[in-house]
Design a protein around this motif. Structure first.
Motif: not given
Length: 145
Positions: A16-22, A58-68, A99-100, A123-124
């Motif tokens: 997911x991070x590689x796809x976001x970066x791309x 946005x969904x990927x950044x949400x994953x990073x913001x709230x944690x796995x 949840x978070x 920003x977290x």
């Protein structure tokens, strides 16, 4: 959640991070792509590639913001609550916050409603400072069940 991965990782298409970066690197900061807010694209741009790509970002950044742990609890809770029905972004945000335990107003405003290229990494989110919005979406808001 240890060992959690996305379908693209399973299929060998990249993390997911590689796809976001791309995707992030594919569009210069002044590209029209960044001017289409995915949460409010307007009727003429609702099917614009930016809606889909920025939405996925946005969904990927949400994953990073709230944690796995919270993210992978959110996904089945969301789909179970809205199976065969409709829902709003506000309901998704409320469930993600419940949840978070985080206040995600700035996050959703920035990633879904604000034109322009986001500063990355984002920003977290900050811990919630207000009471919970309740138990999340109700079955009364669903249709077609």
């Amino acid at each position: 959640m240890a060992g959690a991965y996305t379908p693209t990782e399973e299929q060998g298409e990249g993390t997911a991070q590689e796809l976001f970066d791309f995707t992030y690197a594919s569009y210069p900061g002044d590209d029209e792509f960044w001017q289409v807010p995915p949460g409010a694209p307007g009727p003429g741009r609702i099917f614009d590639a930016a809606v889909y790509d920025r939405g996925a970002m946005t969904v990927h950044q949400l994953r990073l913001a709230i944690g796995d742990e919270a993210f992978f609890a959110l996904l089945p809770a969301w789909t179970a609550a809205h199976r065969h029905g409709n829902a709003t972004t506000a309901q998704f945000q409320a469930l993600a916050e419940r949840i978070s335990g985080l206040d995600l107003d700035d996050f959703f405003t920035t990633w879904l409603l604000t034109p322009g290229r986001r500063r990355w990494p984002g920003r977290p989110a900050r811990p919630a400072r207000r009471p919970s919005r309740g138990p999340g979406p109700s079955s009364a808001s669903r249709t077609g069940s």
